[in-house]
Design a protein around this motif. Structure first.
Motif, PDB file in Angstrom:
ATOM      1  N   TYR A 167      -1.138  -7.879  -2.158  1.00  0.00           N
ATOM      2  CA  TYR A 167      -2.076  -8.377  -3.553  1.00  0.00           C
ATOM      3  C   TYR A 167      -3.498  -7.767  -3.086  1.00  0.00           C
ATOM      4  CZ  TYR A 167      -4.979 -11.266  -6.351  1.00  0.00           C
ATOM      5  OH  TYR A 167      -6.049 -11.494  -7.034  1.00  0.00           O
ATOM      6  N   SER A 168      -3.861  -7.843  -1.946  1.00  0.00           N
ATOM      7  CA  SER A 168      -5.375  -7.556  -1.707  1.00  0.00           C
ATOM      8  C   SER A 168      -5.384  -5.962  -1.639  1.00  0.00           C
ATOM      9  CB  SER A 168      -5.699  -7.977  -0.121  1.00  0.00           C
ATOM     10  OG  SER A 168      -6.788  -7.440   0.292  1.00  0.00           O
ATOM     11  N   GLY A 169      -4.158  -5.347  -1.173  1.00  0.00           N
ATOM     12  CA  GLY A 169      -4.643  -3.682  -1.381  1.00  0.00           C
ATOM     13  C   GLY A 169      -4.477  -3.237  -2.558  1.00  0.00           C
ATOM     14  N   ASN A 170      -3.884  -4.017  -3.710  1.00  0.00           N
ATOM     15  CA  ASN A 170      -3.703  -3.413  -4.938  1.00  0.00           C
ATOM     16  C   ASN A 170      -5.214  -4.112  -5.990  1.00  0.00           C
ATOM     17  OD1 ASN A 170      -0.911  -2.084  -5.591  1.00  0.00           O
ATOM     18  ND2 ASN A 170      -0.752  -3.689  -4.000  1.00  0.00           N
ATOM     19  N   VAL A 171      -5.542  -5.196  -5.385  1.00  0.00           N
ATOM     20  CA  VAL A 171      -6.715  -5.739  -6.343  1.00  0.00           C
ATOM     21  C   VAL A 171      -8.049  -5.825  -5.489  1.00  0.00           C
ATOM     22  CG1 VAL A 171      -7.387  -7.984  -7.343  1.00  0.00           C
ATOM     23  CG2 VAL A 171      -5.106  -7.603  -7.217  1.00  0.00           C
ATOM     24  N   ASN A 172      -8.223  -5.890  -4.441  1.00  0.00           N
ATOM     25  CA  ASN A 172      -9.656  -6.143  -3.839  1.00  0.00           C
ATOM     26  C   ASN A 172     -10.286  -4.595  -3.586  1.00  0.00           C
ATOM     27  OD1 ASN A 172      -9.525  -9.108  -3.977  1.00  0.00           O
ATOM     28  ND2 ASN A 172      -8.418  -8.970  -2.086  1.00  0.00           N
ATOM     29  N   GLY A 173     -11.274  -4.706  -3.206  1.00  0.00           N
ATOM     30  CA  GLY A 173     -12.093  -3.317  -2.952  1.00  0.00           C
ATOM     31  C   GLY A 173     -11.873  -2.871  -1.500  1.00  0.00           C
ATOM     32  N   TYR A 174     -12.114  -1.643  -1.017  1.00  0.00           N
ATOM     33  CA  TYR A 174     -11.928  -1.215   0.128  1.00  0.00           C
ATOM     34  C   TYR A 174     -12.468  -2.010   1.501  1.00  0.00           C
ATOM     35  CZ  TYR A 174     -16.140   1.462   0.856  1.00  0.00           C
ATOM     36  OH  TYR A 174     -17.646   1.647   0.750  1.00  0.00           O
TER      37      TYR A 174
END
Length: 231
Positions: A179-186
């Motif tokens: 989820y974090s890899g697809n939604v949050n920023g780098y």
């Protein structure tokens, strides 16, 4: 002249030997036929009733007991001399929870450092080794305490509860990583991916095989259901 006489004598000796063998009936006659006794011998089942007397192991054991009677000090080597409350040296877990905590915490800190470098490289950022080593050093004591608490004897007495705990942790960590890899920023991913990834890998390693397979299926199902991309 002498050579020819010698050849003649050898030929005569061979003829005499053949004639004597034929007259006595002892000459070997090859044949493809087999009599009834031979057939019975070939079709006879082996004896599966077991040994009729003492086996070699039993004889060796008796001999060893006889030798131990004359040498009591050597006989004591076969006895369990481990003091009460201590773990035998050849036990399945000889290093104990403290040793496991050191081993796992160092390995997890190394994994954290590796994931940190991978994330930096993925986003084409310059690897700042001082910050990466500092973060790995901070998580090292945390990993040590967590591993130690989950490796003590009281925790190992309940394998089912322990597996369920790691199953929940692995599914939560794996799904959050996706989820974090697809939604949050780098920048957020650079900070959170290494510790969560190390926790995910460790929880899968600690589980039994069937629980680990359930964890993998759950994370892959979450990835497919939400149509996220693996990175």
């Amino acid at each position: 002249m002498a050579g020819s006489n010698r050849k003649e004598r050898r030929a005569a000796a061979k003829k005499d030997a053949k004639s004597s063998a034929k007259s006595s009936g002892t000459e070997f006659q090859p044949s493809t036929e087999i009599d009834e006794a031979g057939v019975d011998f070939l079709l006879k089942h082996p004896d599966r009733s077991g040994p009729k007397g003492k086996t070699l192991f039993e004889l060796a054991e008796e001999r060893q007991r006889e030798l131990n009677k004359g040498n009591p000090a050597k006989a004591n080597l076969d006895e369990d001399n481990t003091p009460p409350g201590e773990r035998p040296f050849n036990d399945e877990d000889p290093i104990g929870p403290f040793g496991n905590a050191i081993l796992y915490s160092v390995s997890l800190a190394t994994l954290h450092l590796t994931l940190d470098v991978v994330v930096y490289s993925q986003y084409r950022e310059d690897v700042i080794w001082s910050e990466i080593l500092q973060r790995a050093g901070k998580v090292l004591p945390i990993f040590f305490v967590v591993v130690y608490l989950l490796r003590v004897e009281i925790s190992m007495r309940f394998p089912t509860i322990r597996n369920l705990f790691f199953l929940v942790v692995s599914i939560a960590a794996g799904c959050y990583m996706i989820y974090s890899g697809n939604v949050n920023g780098y920048f957020y991913i650079m900070k959170t991916a290494p510790p969560i990834g190390a926790l995910w890998v460790w929880s899968v390693v600690e589980m039994n095989l069937y629980y680990a397979l359930v964890s993998v299926v759950a994370v892959v199902g979450y990835l497919w259901w939400n149509k996220f991309e693996a990175f």
